[in-house]
Structures are given as C-alpha cells and as structure tokens.
Design an enzyme around this catalytic site. Structure first.
Site, PDB file in Angstrom:
ATOM      1  N   ASP A   1       0.889  -1.231  -0.045  1.00  0.00           N
ATOM      2  CA  ASP A   1       0.088  -0.124   0.049  1.00  0.00           C
ATOM      3  C   ASP A   1       0.788   1.320  -0.024  1.00  0.00           C
ATOM      4  OD1 ASP A   1      -2.672   1.567   0.647  1.00  0.00           O
ATOM      5  OD2 ASP A   1      -1.599   1.872   2.338  1.00  0.00           O
TER       6      ASP A   1
ATOM      7  N   GLU B   1      -1.606  -1.081  -6.256  1.00  0.00           N
ATOM      8  CA  GLU B   1      -2.738  -0.469  -6.875  1.00  0.00           C
ATOM      9  C   GLU B   1      -2.465   0.526  -7.908  1.00  0.00           C
ATOM     10  OE1 GLU B   1      -5.816   0.918  -3.375  1.00  0.00           O
ATOM     11  OE2 GLU B   1      -3.944   1.669  -2.918  1.00  0.00           O
TER      12      GLU B   1
ATOM     13  N   CYS C   1     -12.878  -5.090   5.352  1.00  0.00           N
ATOM     14  CA  CYS C   1     -12.264  -5.935   6.623  1.00  0.00           C
ATOM     15  C   CYS C   1     -11.670  -7.121   5.931  1.00  0.00           C
ATOM     16  CB  CYS C   1     -13.247  -6.474   7.401  1.00  0.00           C
ATOM     17  SG  CYS C   1     -12.842  -7.431   8.669  1.00  0.00           S
TER      18      CYS C   1
ATOM     19  N   CYS D   1     -13.360 -10.536   7.369  1.00  0.00           N
ATOM     20  CA  CYS D   1     -14.757 -11.050   6.932  1.00  0.00           C
ATOM     21  C   CYS D   1     -15.322 -10.455   5.726  1.00  0.00           C
ATOM     22  CB  CYS D   1     -15.675 -10.795   8.158  1.00  0.00           C
ATOM     23  SG  CYS D   1     -16.077  -9.126   8.251  1.00  0.00           S
TER      24      CYS D   1
ATOM     25  N   CYS E   1     -13.991  -3.643  12.879  1.00  0.00           N
ATOM     26  CA  CYS E   1     -15.077  -4.236  12.022  1.00  0.00           C
ATOM     27  C   CYS E   1     -16.299  -4.440  12.572  1.00  0.00           C
ATOM     28  CB  CYS E   1     -14.368  -5.504  11.312  1.00  0.00           C
ATOM     29  SG  CYS E   1     -15.743  -6.086  10.386  1.00  0.00           S
TER      30      CYS E   1
ATOM     31  N   CYS F   1     -17.172  -8.428  12.641  1.00  0.00           N
ATOM     32  CA  CYS F   1     -16.153  -9.450  13.315  1.00  0.00           C
ATOM     33  C   CYS F   1     -15.387  -8.830  14.321  1.00  0.00           C
ATOM     34  CB  CYS F   1     -15.469 -10.302  12.325  1.00  0.00           C
ATOM     35  SG  CYS F   1     -14.012  -9.160  11.445  1.00  0.00           S
TER      36      CYS F   1
ATOM     37  N   ASP G   1      -3.637   1.357   6.602  1.00  0.00           N
ATOM     38  CA  ASP G   1      -2.806   0.882   5.688  1.00  0.00           C
ATOM     39  C   ASP G   1      -2.280  -0.628   5.730  1.00  0.00           C
ATOM     40  OD1 ASP G   1      -2.660   3.631   5.001  1.00  0.00           O
ATOM     41  OD2 ASP G   1      -0.936   3.943   6.337  1.00  0.00           O
TER      42      ASP G   1
END
Length: 382
Positions: A194, A276, A329, A332, A349, A352, A359
C-alpha cells in the site's frame, strides 16, 4: 532477450571540452527554439507545419547563416529537432504545448554512436573504456569519467549518449543494448504493498517503510530569499543559484538511491508484487494530500518496479484503482464506508470486531486481490 540499459557516469572535462559542451548545449537550444518559432508561424499561415525530417534538411542552409553551428556535433542538432517533434506528439496526446527552452534549465544534449569501417577496421564515434576510465565522444574526443568501480567492461552495443550539465557538474548517460537472460518464473511468494503519504510503503507483512528523504523547506526558503536580493547577472546571483541547484540535486540523488534500495528488496524477496494502479495526477488536485504526494515518489517506485520485474522475470500486478482496499475488512470482507475518511487511521469491524490499522489492512486486501487476479490468469492460460 535484448534490452536497452542506461549507465550514468560523472564526467571531468578539461577547460576546452567544458567550453565545447556548453557551446553544443547552447546550439541545441538555439536550433530547438528557432524551429519551434518556425512551426508556430507556419501553422498560423498555412494550418500545417514541417516534420522533423524536413526541418533536419534545413540545418545545412541555416549553418551558412549562423557559422557557429558548424563547430558543434551535428547529431546533437538533429536530436534537438527530434525532441521538438516528440514534444508536439506529447502535446497531441494531452500534454502541454511545447515551450521555448531557457538558458540554465535542463541543460543537456544527445549524440548517437555512428559506426563506420575503413580498410577492414570498424570504428565507433562513442567508445567506453572502463579500465582506463575514459569515454570517447564526438567532437570532445577522450573525456575522463568516474563510476561503476566494480565493472571492468559493460557487454553490449553503445547506441547513444546524453551529456548533461547539472549544478555545475557534468554527467554522461550511455545507452547500451545488451543481452538479458531471465530466470524461469516459479512463484513461491507474494506481497501486497500500500503506497501512501504517512508511510511511503506498508506491506502485507506489516512492514513499514518511511520516506526519510524530504526537502529542507527552511533552508530552501532562505536560499530563495537570498537569490531574490541578488542583482540579476551578478556573480553572487550565479553562486546563489548554484547553491539552490546543488541542494535539489542532493535531494534527487538521495531519493533515487532510496527508490532503488526499496525496489531491489521487493524484487529480490518476492515473486509476485501487487500494488494499486493509482491516479497520482488526480490525487494531486486534492490540496490536503498534494504536498505529501510531491515528497513521496509513488509514481517513480511503480515505474522502477515495472522494468525490474520484467528484467528479473517477476510479476507485478496492479489492481483496479477504484477497489476500496482500505474500507474492506481483510478477515470477513465487510465493507465499512466510513473509513473513506482519510483521517481514520484505525477502525474496528462492526461484523467480526477485528481491529484494523488502515494501511496494513489495505495492503492485505491488495495482496488477496492480486492473488485472485493471478489465479484467474492461470485458469485462462490453461
């Protein structure tokens, strides 16, 4: 597989060679500006303009009007017009309109290796001798160089050379076509990265790499104020300008070294690298993050990763730029749209109840998305 590879050397020209380099740079700039002006006038009158090759044919007649053009490397003048042609092509592809070149800005010229033979002997206009630390260039003849101490010879064919003047120092970048033997691709490891602002890189192994190379803004502001106080054309103004150039050069060289350290580590330790496909130009329009993006060389890291992955037969996968890697997340797959706010660095989250670092969670999601893309590619190739 044949590749084109550039090798940069520091040059140490004597007084006559230094004078000739400055003359060639000046003549290349003169040719560029002269024919750019011609293109603009001709287009206004006829709606058309000459191609680079038509303009090259006009150089001999122009040399009669301006005899100083005969004293310099003819390849440099031709390459200046090819650069002008490329500037126009870039303009039609969406870049800005070509500008007139100014003295003291991006001072360089390009020359080509001209091959010839006489009485069974082959000759090259550019010759590189690493043993004696000498490069032979058209018009300049033999010039002392420094660099690549561990290499006694660079195998391959010399194609061209770019001679550059930067902050009062001289450099030559030699383009060589060489044979590259790539290892077989057997993937055993994958990493997601990232690219950000607070931390330059956060990996899917939760490794953080900070950008320690940043511009000393206070020092630069002081030098700029000093430059503004100097009289135009004075020696003190030249000295102050040289100090500013050397400070920028120091930052550029440190950043380049950092980029190669980071990319070498990523390429050597991993077979598949996932990142990305960031739209950096669009991101820079956001004034909250524009300064951080200017200091963090994100685009350059991706560019270097691309060619190093190709050379080492590794795979660089770029996922869709609109994939919400920070919001999902990694445990999950619940998407928390509140995390779109860049000020949220940590979140829990709701499904979960896993606590996430923004990051690191994004890097893990990028890795899984890249793995999914790689598996899809394997299925399609079977």
């Amino acid at each position: 597989m044949e590749i084109l590879k550039g090798y940069v050397f520091r040059m140490y020209p004597n007084e006559k060679q230094e004078e000739l380099i400055n003359k060639i740079i000046g003549c290349s700039r003169f040719i560029y500006n002269h024919f750019l002006d011609d293109k603009i006038k001709e287009y206004k009158e006829t709606g058309k303009s000459k191609s680079a090759y038509d303009q090259i044919k006009l150089i001999p007649s122009l040399s009669k009007e301006y005899p100083f053009l005969k004293e310099v490397d003819s390849c440099a003048l031709r390459n200046s017009l090819l650069n002008l042609d490329n500037a126009y092509k870039n303009f039609f592809d969406g870049s800005g309109y070509p500008k007139f070149k100014a003295k003291g800005v991006h001072e360089s010229y390009k020359t080509n290796n001209i091959k010839s033979s006489y009485k069974g002997n082959n000759y090259n206009s550019i010759k590189l001798d690493l043993k004696n630390k000498i490069i032979t260039l058209p018009k300049l003849k033999e010039v002392k160089i420094r660099g690549y101490r561990n290499k006694k010879v660079i195998p391959g064919e010399v194609k061209s050379a770019v001679i550059k003047k930067d902050a009062g120092k001289y450099y030559v970048s030699v383009l060589i076509e060489e044979e590259l033997i790539r290892p077989s691709f057997i993937p055993t490891s994958i990493i997601g990265i990232d690219l950000g602002i607070k931390d330059l890189i956060v990996t899917s192994y939760n490794e953080k790499i900070e950008n320690k190379i940043k511009l000393n803004t206070k020092r630069m502001m002081g030098l700029q104020r000093g430059l503004a106080r100097c009289k135009k054309g004075s020696k003190n103004r030249y000295k102050m300008k040289l100090k500013i150039q050397r400070l920028y050069q120091k930052i550029r060289n440190a950043r380049k070294h950092m980029i190669h350290d980071i990319t070498n580590k990523l390429i050597n330790e991993n077979d598949i690298i996932v990142t990305e496909d960031l739209d950096v130009k669009r991101m820079q329009k956001n004034h909250y993050i524009a300064k951080g993006l200017n200091e963090n060389p994100i685009s350059e890291i991706i560019r270097v990763l691309k060619y190093k992955a190709n050379w080492n037969n590794k795979r660089l996968i770029q996922i869709d730029r609109y994939y919400p890697s920070s919001q999902i997340c990694s445990v999950c797959n619940y998407q928390n749209r509140e995390v779109k706010d860049l000020s949220i660095r940590k979140w829990e989250c709701p499904e979960c109840h896993t606590e996430h670092s923004r990051d690191y969670n994004a890097a893990v999601n990028i890795m899984f998305k890249g793995l999914e893309k790689h598996m899809l590619y394997l299925e399609q190739s079977i």
